[in-house]
Design a protein around this motif. Structure first.
Motif, PDB file in Angstrom:
ATOM      1  N   MET A 207      14.837  20.212  -0.958  1.00  0.00           N
ATOM      2  CA  MET A 207      14.876  18.921  -0.101  1.00  0.00           C
ATOM      3  C   MET A 207      14.361  18.617   0.695  1.00  0.00           C
ATOM      4  O   MET A 207      13.526  17.325   0.861  1.00  0.00           O
ATOM      5  N   ALA A 208      13.503  20.014   1.177  1.00  0.00           N
ATOM      6  CA  ALA A 208      12.315  19.814   2.291  1.00  0.00           C
ATOM      7  C   ALA A 208      11.312  18.525   1.780  1.00  0.00           C
ATOM      8  O   ALA A 208      10.481  17.544   1.478  1.00  0.00           O
ATOM      9  N   CYS A 209      10.653  19.139   0.545  1.00  0.00           N
ATOM     10  CA  CYS A 209       9.870  18.801  -0.522  1.00  0.00           C
ATOM     11  C   CYS A 209      10.380  17.218  -0.527  1.00  0.00           C
ATOM     12  O   CYS A 209       9.480  15.979  -0.891  1.00  0.00           O
ATOM     13  N   MET A 210      11.296  16.975  -0.873  1.00  0.00           N
ATOM     14  CA  MET A 210      12.017  15.571  -1.736  1.00  0.00           C
ATOM     15  C   MET A 210      12.108  14.506  -0.641  1.00  0.00           C
ATOM     16  O   MET A 210      11.546  13.840  -0.795  1.00  0.00           O
ATOM     17  N   ALA A 211      11.949  14.927   1.346  1.00  0.00           N
ATOM     18  CA  ALA A 211      12.312  13.964   1.915  1.00  0.00           C
ATOM     19  C   ALA A 211      10.712  13.527   2.174  1.00  0.00           C
ATOM     20  O   ALA A 211      10.014  12.757   2.398  1.00  0.00           O
ATOM     21  N   GLU A 212       9.890  14.927   1.621  1.00  0.00           N
ATOM     22  CA  GLU A 212       8.240  14.461   1.865  1.00  0.00           C
ATOM     23  C   GLU A 212       8.139  13.757   0.761  1.00  0.00           C
ATOM     24  O   GLU A 212       7.322  12.449   1.387  1.00  0.00           O
ATOM     25  N   ALA A 213       8.076  14.085  -0.328  1.00  0.00           N
ATOM     26  CA  ALA A 213       8.391  13.665  -1.511  1.00  0.00           C
ATOM     27  C   ALA A 213       8.873  11.594  -2.181  1.00  0.00           C
ATOM     28  O   ALA A 213       7.922  10.472  -2.301  1.00  0.00           O
ATOM     29  N   LEU A 214      10.419  11.144  -0.921  1.00  0.00           N
ATOM     30  CA  LEU A 214      10.401  10.011  -0.955  1.00  0.00           C
ATOM     31  C   LEU A 214       9.543   9.439   0.507  1.00  0.00           C
ATOM     32  O   LEU A 214       9.837   7.525  -0.002  1.00  0.00           O
ATOM     33  N   ASP A 254      13.591   0.250   3.368  1.00  0.00           N
ATOM     34  CA  ASP A 254      12.391   0.089   2.548  1.00  0.00           C
ATOM     35  C   ASP A 254      11.910   0.713   1.809  1.00  0.00           C
ATOM     36  O   ASP A 254      10.231   0.714   1.488  1.00  0.00           O
ATOM     37  N   ILE A 255      12.019   1.993   2.327  1.00  0.00           N
ATOM     38  CA  ILE A 255      11.450   3.646   2.036  1.00  0.00           C
ATOM     39  C   ILE A 255      11.976   3.820   1.088  1.00  0.00           C
ATOM     40  O   ILE A 255      11.124   4.797  -0.464  1.00  0.00           O
ATOM     41  N   LEU A 256      12.867   3.741   0.476  1.00  0.00           N
ATOM     42  CA  LEU A 256      14.215   4.502  -0.304  1.00  0.00           C
ATOM     43  C   LEU A 256      14.282   3.134  -1.412  1.00  0.00           C
ATOM     44  O   LEU A 256      15.379   3.257  -1.837  1.00  0.00           O
ATOM     45  N   THR A 257      12.943   3.224  -2.128  1.00  0.00           N
ATOM     46  CA  THR A 257      13.491   2.382  -3.409  1.00  0.00           C
ATOM     47  C   THR A 257      13.466   2.826  -4.489  1.00  0.00           C
ATOM     48  O   THR A 257      13.490   4.362  -4.932  1.00  0.00           O
ATOM     49  N   GLU A 262      12.115   8.159  -8.542  1.00  0.00           N
ATOM     50  CA  GLU A 262      11.089   8.456  -8.919  1.00  0.00           C
ATOM     51  C   GLU A 262      10.075   9.304  -8.809  1.00  0.00           C
ATOM     52  O   GLU A 262       9.803  10.878  -9.589  1.00  0.00           O
ATOM     53  N   ASN A 263       9.168   9.267  -7.845  1.00  0.00           N
ATOM     54  CA  ASN A 263       8.830   9.940  -7.302  1.00  0.00           C
ATOM     55  C   ASN A 263       8.640  11.473  -7.160  1.00  0.00           C
ATOM     56  O   ASN A 263       7.977  13.003  -7.132  1.00  0.00           O
ATOM     57  N   VAL A 334      -0.858  14.921 -10.190  1.00  0.00           N
ATOM     58  CA  VAL A 334       0.380  14.031 -10.824  1.00  0.00           C
ATOM     59  C   VAL A 334      -0.098  13.244 -10.631  1.00  0.00           C
ATOM     60  O   VAL A 334       0.941  12.202 -10.274  1.00  0.00           O
ATOM     61  N   ARG A 335      -1.204  12.315  -9.584  1.00  0.00           N
ATOM     62  CA  ARG A 335      -1.694  11.369  -9.245  1.00  0.00           C
ATOM     63  C   ARG A 335      -0.683   9.944 -10.274  1.00  0.00           C
ATOM     64  O   ARG A 335      -0.086   9.127 -10.043  1.00  0.00           O
ATOM     65  N   ASP A 336      -1.287   9.963 -12.231  1.00  0.00           N
ATOM     66  CA  ASP A 336      -0.915   8.901 -12.740  1.00  0.00           C
ATOM     67  C   ASP A 336       0.535   8.928 -12.880  1.00  0.00           C
ATOM     68  O   ASP A 336       0.947   7.936 -13.426  1.00  0.00           O
ATOM     69  N   LEU A 337       1.217  10.139 -12.651  1.00  0.00           N
ATOM     70  CA  LEU A 337       2.624   9.979 -13.156  1.00  0.00           C
ATOM     71  C   LEU A 337       3.341   9.352 -12.090  1.00  0.00           C
ATOM     72  O   LEU A 337       4.658   9.773 -12.284  1.00  0.00           O
ATOM     73  N   LEU A 338       2.491   8.509 -10.817  1.00  0.00           N
ATOM     74  CA  LEU A 338       3.416   8.755  -9.514  1.00  0.00           C
ATOM     75  C   LEU A 338       3.372   7.032  -9.304  1.00  0.00           C
ATOM     76  O   LEU A 338       2.723   6.297  -9.574  1.00  0.00           O
ATOM     77  N   HIS A 339       4.302   6.656  -8.606  1.00  0.00           N
ATOM     78  CA  HIS A 339       3.956   5.270  -7.924  1.00  0.00           C
ATOM     79  C   HIS A 339       2.992   5.346  -6.667  1.00  0.00           C
ATOM     80  O   HIS A 339       4.591   5.642  -5.670  1.00  0.00           O
ATOM     81  N   LEU A 340       1.700   5.323  -7.033  1.00  0.00           N
ATOM     82  CA  LEU A 340       1.387   5.792  -5.821  1.00  0.00           C
ATOM     83  C   LEU A 340       1.347   4.319  -4.427  1.00  0.00           C
ATOM     84  O   LEU A 340       1.072   4.406  -3.530  1.00  0.00           O
ATOM     85  N   GLU A 341       1.838   3.399  -4.355  1.00  0.00           N
ATOM     86  CA  GLU A 341       1.911   1.699  -4.112  1.00  0.00           C
ATOM     87  C   GLU A 341       2.932   2.161  -3.284  1.00  0.00           C
ATOM     88  O   GLU A 341       3.194   1.314  -2.045  1.00  0.00           O
ATOM     89  N   VAL A 342       3.782   3.193  -3.224  1.00  0.00           N
ATOM     90  CA  VAL A 342       5.270   2.548  -2.213  1.00  0.00           C
ATOM     91  C   VAL A 342       4.964   3.097  -0.095  1.00  0.00           C
ATOM     92  O   VAL A 342       4.034   3.971  -0.528  1.00  0.00           O
ATOM     93  N   PRO A 343       5.528   2.894   0.433  1.00  0.00           N
ATOM     94  CA  PRO A 343       5.235   2.823   2.011  1.00  0.00           C
ATOM     95  C   PRO A 343       5.567   4.377   2.273  1.00  0.00           C
ATOM     96  O   PRO A 343       7.097   4.969   1.363  1.00  0.00           O
ATOM     97  N   THR A 344       5.200   5.213   3.224  1.00  0.00           N
ATOM     98  CA  THR A 344       5.495   6.194   3.738  1.00  0.00           C
ATOM     99  C   THR A 344       6.213   5.922   5.230  1.00  0.00           C
ATOM    100  O   THR A 344       5.554   4.332   5.979  1.00  0.00           O
ATOM    101  N   VAL A 345       7.070   6.475   6.569  1.00  0.00           N
ATOM    102  CA  VAL A 345       7.045   6.174   6.912  1.00  0.00           C
ATOM    103  C   VAL A 345       5.935   6.612   7.808  1.00  0.00           C
ATOM    104  O   VAL A 345       6.219   5.781   9.017  1.00  0.00           O
ATOM    105  N   THR A 346       5.402   7.321   7.701  1.00  0.00           N
ATOM    106  CA  THR A 346       4.058   7.645   8.617  1.00  0.00           C
ATOM    107  C   THR A 346       2.604   6.574   8.684  1.00  0.00           C
ATOM    108  O   THR A 346       2.016   6.347   8.998  1.00  0.00           O
ATOM    109  N   GLY A 347       3.108   5.230   7.570  1.00  0.00           N
ATOM    110  CA  GLY A 347       2.230   4.057   7.513  1.00  0.00           C
ATOM    111  C   GLY A 347       1.844   3.884   6.827  1.00  0.00           C
ATOM    112  O   GLY A 347       1.398   3.017   5.825  1.00  0.00           O
ATOM    113  N   PRO A 348       0.577   4.728   6.042  1.00  0.00           N
ATOM    114  CA  PRO A 348      -0.243   4.716   4.755  1.00  0.00           C
ATOM    115  C   PRO A 348       1.257   4.789   3.313  1.00  0.00           C
ATOM    116  O   PRO A 348       1.659   4.641   3.881  1.00  0.00           O
ATOM    117  N   THR A 349       0.707   4.392   2.072  1.00  0.00           N
ATOM    118  CA  THR A 349       1.269   4.647   1.180  1.00  0.00           C
ATOM    119  C   THR A 349       1.223   5.665   0.556  1.00  0.00           C
ATOM    120  O   THR A 349       0.113   6.752   1.128  1.00  0.00           O
TER     121      THR A 349
END
Ligand code: FES
Length: 576
Positions: A207-214, A254-257, A262-263, A334-349
């Motif tokens: 779940m810690a990894c899930m929070a980070e991946a979300l 805005d973050i939990l889309t 899927e990520n 696994v970058r190619d399997l992810l939605h890399l454009e999603v925002p994160t709480v720390t600012g960068p995508t």
């Protein structure tokens, strides 16, 4: 009014009123020694703290809160620590899962009812992470999570051991007579060497990894050991980031889309994460109105390689994963399997946050070219025994048992299981299938982690290490074996699992994603007609509310009236 100013205006409503209510609101802080200028005109950041001395995994969170406060103050905010109930996995009875939704309610209502402009969520043990996320998502004010981090690697003899994957294994060794009581005591002494959550890829680590991946927890934070100074640095920065989130008006929705979920599911499969995360992710998604069907986990599993060589699916522990590059190094593969454009709480995508990620130890984090498994580490089953689904962690199962037909040996409750499993007279062979009924959300109640049914001691002594086990219960994320879990609908509400009898044949066909009871439809119908539901286990209090409203595993086991969100309150009037 802009989104940003609306976020910051919550605390102003409380503190700027000139009436009796305003006096009361300000006095609460003045009496603690805060001059008015310390809490007015600046964002108030609540530190939602699940610290507790009955939760060893979270026992250091008060100290972590002090570091969050430094960050909030540094960024010009006013930090307030808000304790919430906490849920300690091995201590709390009958099971913490019974109380996950209660903690989520406490988090939600404390945020909703207090003058908070944003929050930092501090949680570590299994259920505290999803509960905090569910609660915050349902209020939807700016939020960032800092998890507690894993405990240090355990040690016994010359072995690295992790709570509790190795507890299960070594307990079987004790029951089989291959280690003695003194060994068992030494295991206990060396298992948990520091505060922090369990060290394999159990539910808390997952779940810690899930929070980070979300994207709701800082990138690279999940695997930092609980006692490492770098976790404190993450906490201080999260305090700064919470103030920034308020200024920018960025909310959990805005973050939990859908793309973020899927990520997270991709990450779940790449780390060989806990089956419990399936339930928790569905529940968190429900709070923000995102549909995450059970079959999505199977769809994404098929094409996601297993890369984390961490127990129970692999050989190492979370501390090793941190040194090897942590979750960013896995996601980078696994970058190619992810939605890399999603925002994160720390600012960068998400994509930007992975810049510089690298594998520092390929024994612990495998490359895309050399995965532990190509895909399908977790599968979703359907069939006449689980019309609404069941889950099997294939990466922690025995390959030879994934296609298996056997005779059912049924236990009608957890109590019956424990009373009879080691009875020498129990009629059972290694090819039989252990079946546990009434271990689900309503049946137990609370869906305890009893799905990892123990192998009978007699068979252990014969060298049996795994059998097919099926139930409507859950399994600890640190557990392993050919264990079918989360059968829905559960036995206690009349799901087909309730009608299985000892001697029936059951077929597990993992390749076809099927779990079937080989009994005719007419016979099943007759058993259904004769079935008598058990009375509720409680008629009062939270437990009664829970039993009447909890949803099934495929719906995330949330209480039906908690799905979705509702806006935070304004200051209103307490006095006339
Ligand atoms: Fe808290 Fe395992 S007991 S994470």
């Amino acid at each position: 009014m802009t989104e940003s100013s609306r976020s910051q205006s919550r605390s102003r409503e409380w503190f700027e009123a000139g009436d009796l209510d305003g006096l009361g609101h300000r006095s609460t802080f003045r009496m603690q020694g805060f001059p008015e200028e310390s809490f007015t005109g600046r964002p108030v950041i609540g530190i939602i703290d699940s610290w507790s001395e009955v939760v060893g995994c979270n026992a250091h969170l008060r100290e972590l809160a002090e570091h969050v406060k430094r960050g909030v103050l540094r960024a010009g905010g006013f930090p307030v620590e808000v304790p919430v109930i906490s849920l300690g996995e091995p201590v709390m009875k009958p099971t913490t899962m019974l109380y996950r939704n209660l903690m989520a309610m406490a988090v939600e209502e404390l945020i909703r009812a207090n003058p908070l402009d944003g929050v930092v969520l501090l949680a570590g043990c299994d259920k505290t992470i999803p509960a905090a996320l569910m609660g915050a998502a349902s209020v939807d004010i700016p939020s960032i999570m800092v998890t507690g981090g894993p405990m240090l690697n355990g040690r016994w003899r010359d072995e690295q051991i992790g709570a509790c994957t190795d507890c299960w294994r070594l307990h079987d060794e004790l029951r089989a007579g291959r280690i003695d009581d003194d060994d068992w005591r030494q295991v206990e002494l060396g298992m948990c060497r520091s505060v922090g959550h369990c060290s394999p890829m159990g539910t808390a680590s997952t779940m810690a990894c899930m929070a980070e991946a979300l994207g709701i927890a800082p990138g690279g934070s999940a695997a930092i050991p609980a006692v490492d100074a770098r976790r404190r640095q993450v906490a201080e920065r999260a305090g700064v980031q919470a103030v920034d989130l308020v200024a920018a008006g960025v909310r959990p929705s805005d973050i939990l889309t859908r793309h973020a979920f899927e990520n997270a599911i991709r990450a779940l499969h790449a780390i060989g994460g806990s089956t419990n995360a399936v339930i928790h992710l569905i529940a968190i998604a429900g709070r923000v109105g995102v549909d995450v069907p059970l079959d999505l986990f199977d769809d994404l599993s098929a094409t996601t390689p297993l890369l984390a060589n961490v127990k129970p699916s692999g050989a190492y522990l979370m501390e090793d994963l941190f040194y090897a590059g942590g979750l960013p190094a896995i996601l980078d593969q696994v970058r190619d399997l992810l939605h890399l454009e999603v925002p994160t709480v720390t600012g960068p995508t998400l994509g930007e946050s992975l810049e510089g990620a690298t594998i520092r130890d390929p024994r612990v984090i495998r490359t895309r070219e050399r995965p532990l498994r190509d895909g399908g580490s977790l599968v979703v089953l359907r069939g006449n025994l689980c019309p609404d689904g069941a889950v099997l962690k294939r990466s922690a199962a025995t390959e030879a048992l994934l296609q298996h037909e056997g005779r059912a040996v049924v236990f009608r409750s957890v109590e019956e299981l424990h009373d009879t499993i080691d009875d020498p007279a129990l009629d059972i062979t290694r090819d039989d299938i252990l079946v546990l009924q009434n271990g689900g959300p309503v049946g137990a109640p609370g869906m305890p982690e009893t799905g990892h049914l123990p192998i009978p001691a007699r068979l252990l002594r014969e060298g049996v290490t795994d059998m097919v086990r099926i139930s409507d219960a859950r399994m600890s994320g640190t557990g392993f074996g050919t264990v079918v879990l989360h059968i829905a609908p559960e036995a206690a509400i009349g799901g087909p699992l309730a009608f299985v009898r000892t001697g029936d044949r059951i077929r597990l066909d993992t390749a076809a994603r099927r779990l079937d009871l080989l009994v005719s439809d007419d016979e099943l119908a007759a058993r259904r007609d004769a079935w008598v539901p058990r009375p509720p286990s409680s008629t009062r209090g939270y437990r009664s509310l829970y039993e009447r409203t909890v949803m099934q595993a495929d719906r995330g086991c949330d209480l039906d009236f908690l799905v979705g969100w509702s806006p935070p309150l304004g200051a209103g009037r307490t006095h006339g």
